[in-house]
Scaffold this active site. Structure first.
Site, PDB file in Angstrom:
ATOM      1  N   GLU A  56       0.776  -1.160  -0.101  1.00 34.66           N
ATOM      2  CA  GLU A  56      -0.033   0.153  -0.141  1.00 34.66           C
ATOM      3  C   GLU A  56       0.914   1.162  -0.119  1.00 34.66           C
ATOM      4  O   GLU A  56       0.498   2.342  -0.560  1.00 34.66           O
ATOM      5  CB  GLU A  56      -0.942  -0.081   1.260  1.00 34.66           C
ATOM      6  CG  GLU A  56      -1.903  -1.085   1.144  1.00 34.66           C
ATOM      7  CD  GLU A  56      -1.313  -2.524   1.754  1.00 34.66           C
ATOM      8  OE1 GLU A  56      -0.350  -2.405   2.318  1.00 34.66           O
ATOM      9  OE2 GLU A  56      -2.066  -3.500   1.516  1.00 34.66           O
ATOM     10  N   PHE A  81      -5.649  -0.052   5.620  1.00 38.76           N
ATOM     11  CA  PHE A  81      -4.264   0.130   5.049  1.00 38.76           C
ATOM     12  C   PHE A  81      -3.961   1.398   4.264  1.00 38.76           C
ATOM     13  O   PHE A  81      -2.756   1.474   3.900  1.00 38.76           O
ATOM     14  CB  PHE A  81      -3.943  -1.388   4.390  1.00 38.76           C
ATOM     15  CG  PHE A  81      -4.688  -2.533   4.839  1.00 38.76           C
ATOM     16  CD1 PHE A  81      -4.049  -2.657   6.196  1.00 38.76           C
ATOM     17  CD2 PHE A  81      -5.436  -3.485   4.453  1.00 38.76           C
ATOM     18  CE1 PHE A  81      -4.429  -3.843   6.988  1.00 38.76           C
ATOM     19  CE2 PHE A  81      -6.065  -4.512   5.012  1.00 38.76           C
ATOM     20  CZ  PHE A  81      -5.378  -4.706   6.410  1.00 38.76           C
ATOM     21  N   ASP A 115     -14.165  -9.994  10.165  1.00 36.89           N
ATOM     22  CA  ASP A 115     -12.569  -9.868   9.999  1.00 36.89           C
ATOM     23  C   ASP A 115     -11.880  -9.281  11.344  1.00 36.89           C
ATOM     24  O   ASP A 115     -10.804  -9.559  11.853  1.00 36.89           O
ATOM     25  CB  ASP A 115     -12.018  -9.032   9.034  1.00 36.89           C
ATOM     26  CG  ASP A 115     -12.060  -9.763   7.629  1.00 36.89           C
ATOM     27  OD1 ASP A 115     -12.373 -11.218   7.710  1.00 36.89           O
ATOM     28  OD2 ASP A 115     -11.850  -9.255   6.592  1.00 36.89           O
ATOM     29  N   ARG A 165     -18.391  -1.260   3.524  1.00 34.49           N
ATOM     30  CA  ARG A 165     -18.347  -2.834   2.968  1.00 34.49           C
ATOM     31  C   ARG A 165     -19.952  -3.293   2.907  1.00 34.49           C
ATOM     32  O   ARG A 165     -20.326  -3.862   1.881  1.00 34.49           O
ATOM     33  CB  ARG A 165     -17.847  -3.955   3.956  1.00 34.49           C
ATOM     34  CG  ARG A 165     -17.819  -5.534   3.548  1.00 34.49           C
ATOM     35  CD  ARG A 165     -17.226  -6.395   4.398  1.00 34.49           C
ATOM     36  NE  ARG A 165     -17.657  -7.720   4.202  1.00 34.49           N
ATOM     37  CZ  ARG A 165     -18.321  -8.473   4.767  1.00 34.49           C
ATOM     38  NH1 ARG A 165     -18.674  -8.053   6.206  1.00 34.49           N
ATOM     39  NH2 ARG A 165     -18.618  -9.725   4.597  1.00 34.49           N
TER      40      ARG A 165
END
Lengths: 313, 274
Positions: A56, A81, A115, A165
């Site tokens: 990244e 990130f 996650d 998301r």
């Protein structure tokens, strides 16, 4: 209006349209194109899509170099990130020289879900807002995502766009006028004002609906642009209604709540209550479970309004 | 290719004198790594790069990124001598309100292609610029200059991997291999060698030269231009503090300004008048 679409999906769709309109648009991703939804652009314009791999920091550096060679660059990865790992490259190679790079970061906030904390960025708005000259945008739904992205693409300079998301309800009609840097009056009200961003706008609208039945009239402002902040809308809310309640899927430190409180403290001292992540890391769970655990639901907003209302009677 | 060695050596001496004068006037700065890079920069700006001080932003130009941004006085010296801005302006280095910031600022200095200073980031941006040339079919080339200590930054290797993945043969990077960094010798701080094998393993074409010999610099740059499908590394063995007797090979001169007496001696050693 019950349709649901994630803001990352709306981003992916918009990117394909923008790619057809502007041949100078280049898209970079860091091995997450199927999740950030840049894969659609990759398929449509393979010559203008570059995978930076799981790197990244270098993606942001390359984005700056491309921008200073005349490209309009969209660089995408997860918020953690982008704003987290690549922070100093964004600050020194994109922010400081004012590169025309649009950092479109998806999977922001705790609604990433299962996650867990390593992937749930609740600090990105703070990190990006503190960079001089950085425009910071956090749309609430699919319609506003496209409308704001079109203005973001036309802007010459660095922009951070925070995307989610989770599929979220569409809040706005296609005909709604939405302008970068101007809060949307999503609902008129006279007793208190909820200033929200991202998926919390929909929660705020639901809370306002509930409170209306209890005799509390709530104004809802969608503060999709955190920087530059629409100070006048905040001042109007502070002077025309009794208190302000902010609502964000982000830490209350350094995010929307802090930005609103700063304006209120300087210009129109008024009570500000903050609904948001209270200095905690996220954790694994289903998005809806996490919203409850972290007190980010319509009911939590309604409770905050009720508390403020009781206190101010 | 034939080069005018006398002209380049005279120019490099001017550049070194400019470096000393700037850092002395500023009272701080990085003389060691500026002096070691002076010949490479002089060659690029006075014998190689297609750039025009009258039109610094021309699209199809060659670009240069000073990834070791602390050698800013060397870059400012070549830009001023090339005509991008008056040489007298060099003495405003690091002063409040000056465009000549402690590290290069592309927003304000004509001819500076990238703002640098935080190590590792310049080469990453240079990769982006070389990629843009590929996309556009541009004839422009991109040059970058890295420090050897800078190679300790992980970002350098992310960028190195990307440059070779994309086959960026329009990118030529120099490493100013003077062997010293702030805390001492590279190998005492964090070993960077073998630099050549590392870059070869990352898919680069590698040449090793004496970074103070204009014939060798010229030959390496010419050869680099013939390489197809790969970025090129020119690993230039240099002397930190080159040209000033008391600064040569002294890590202590990495980031320290000379006193008036030292600056006078340095300028005189370089053939200038104080």
């Amino acid at each position: 209006m019950a349709d649901k679409i994630s803001t990352r999906q709306a981003y992916g769709n918009t990117l394909v349209k923008l790619g057809a309109e502007n041949p100078d648009i280049i898209v970079l991703d860091a091995d997450l194109s199927k999740s950030t939804m840049t894969a659609g652009f990759k398929e449509a314009y393979p010559d203008r899509f570059f995978n930076a791999g799981i790197a990244e920091a270098n993606m942001m550096g390359m984005a700056a170099g491309l921008a200073f060679s005349g490209k309009t660059v969209f660089a995408s990865t997860f918020a953690m990130f982008a704003a987290g790992r690549a922070y100093e490259i964004i600050r020194n190679s994109i922010g400081y020289p004012h590169a025309n790079v649009k950092i479109c970061a998806t999977h922001a906030g705790i609604t990433v879900g299962e996650d867990g904390a390593s992937h749930q960025c609740v600090e990105d708005l703070a990190l990006m807002s503190v960079i001089p000259g950085m425009t910071v945008v956090h749309p609430a739904d699919g319609v506003s995502t496209e409308k704001l992205l079109r203005q973001v693409a036309a802007l010459d300079g660095p922009v951070y766009v925070r995307l989610g998301r989770l599929a979220v309800p569409v809040v706005y009609d296609e005909g709604t006028g939405i302008t970068l840097g101007k809060a949307i009056l999503a609902r008129e009200g006279s007793d208190h004002t909820v200033i929200a961003c991202g998926l919390m706008v929909n929660e705020a609208l639901q809370a306002a609906e509930t409170l209306e039945k209890e005799g509390i009239s709530v104004r809802v402002l969608d503060m999709h642009t955190l920087k530059p902040l629409d100070e006048e809308a905040i001042v109007r809310a502070a002077t025309e209604t009794k208190s302000i309640i902010t609502a964000e899927e982000h830490s209350v430190i350094g995010g929307l709540g802090a930005a609103v409180a700063s304006v209120v403290a300087r210009r129109c001292p008024t009570k500000v209550s903050m609904v948001g992540v209270q200095d905690r890391f996220g954790q694994s769970g289903k998005p809806e479970e996490l919203k409850k655990e972290y007190q980010l639901t319509a009911e939590d907003i309604a409770d905050a309004v009720r508390a403020a209302d009781a206190e101010m009677k | 290719m034939t080069i005018d060695r006398n002209y380049l050596e005279t120019m490099a001496a001017k550049v070194r004198i400019d470096i000393i004068r700037q850092i002395h006037a500023a009272g701080s700065g990085h003389p060691g790594g500026s002096l070691s890079a002076a010949d490479i920069l002089t060659y690029l700006y006075f014998a190689e790069m297609k750039v025009d001080p009258a039109d610094p932003d021309r699209k199809e130009r060659d670009r240069f990124v000073l990834s070791k941004g602390h050698a800013a006085p060397a870059l400012y010296a070549v830009l001023a001598e090339k005509g991008y801005f008056p040489v007298e302006e060099l003495l405003s280095l690091r002063k409040l309100g000056s465009m000549l910031q402690g590290h290069p600022d592309r927003k304000h200095i004509p001819g500076v292609d990238m703002s640098t200073g935080s190590l590792g980031q310049g080469i990453s941006a240079a990769v982006g610029m070389a990629l843009a040339n590929h996309i556009d079919g541009s004839t422009g080339r991109v040059y970058a200059l890295l420090g050897d200590g800078e190679l300790q930054e992980g970002l350098v290797w992310e960028a190195a991997m990307a440059a070779s993945h994309y086959g960026l043969d329009d990118l030529t990077a120099f490493v100013d291999w003077n062997g010293l960094q702030i805390d001492g010798k590279n190998e005492d701080v964090m070993t960077v060698t073998p630099i050549d094998d590392k870059f070869r393993a990352f898919g680069w074409d590698v040449q090793i030269i004496d970074g103070h010999d204009f014939d060798q610099i010229a030959a390496a740059v010419e050869k680099a231009k013939t390489v197809k499908g790969k970025p090129q590394l020119i690993l230039a063995k240099t002397v930190k503090g080159k040209g000033v007797s008391f600064m040569e090979n002294e890590a202590g001169w990495h980031g320290k300004a000379p006193s008036e007496e030292q600056a006078k001696q340095a300028v005189e050693e370089l053939g200038g008048e104080w």
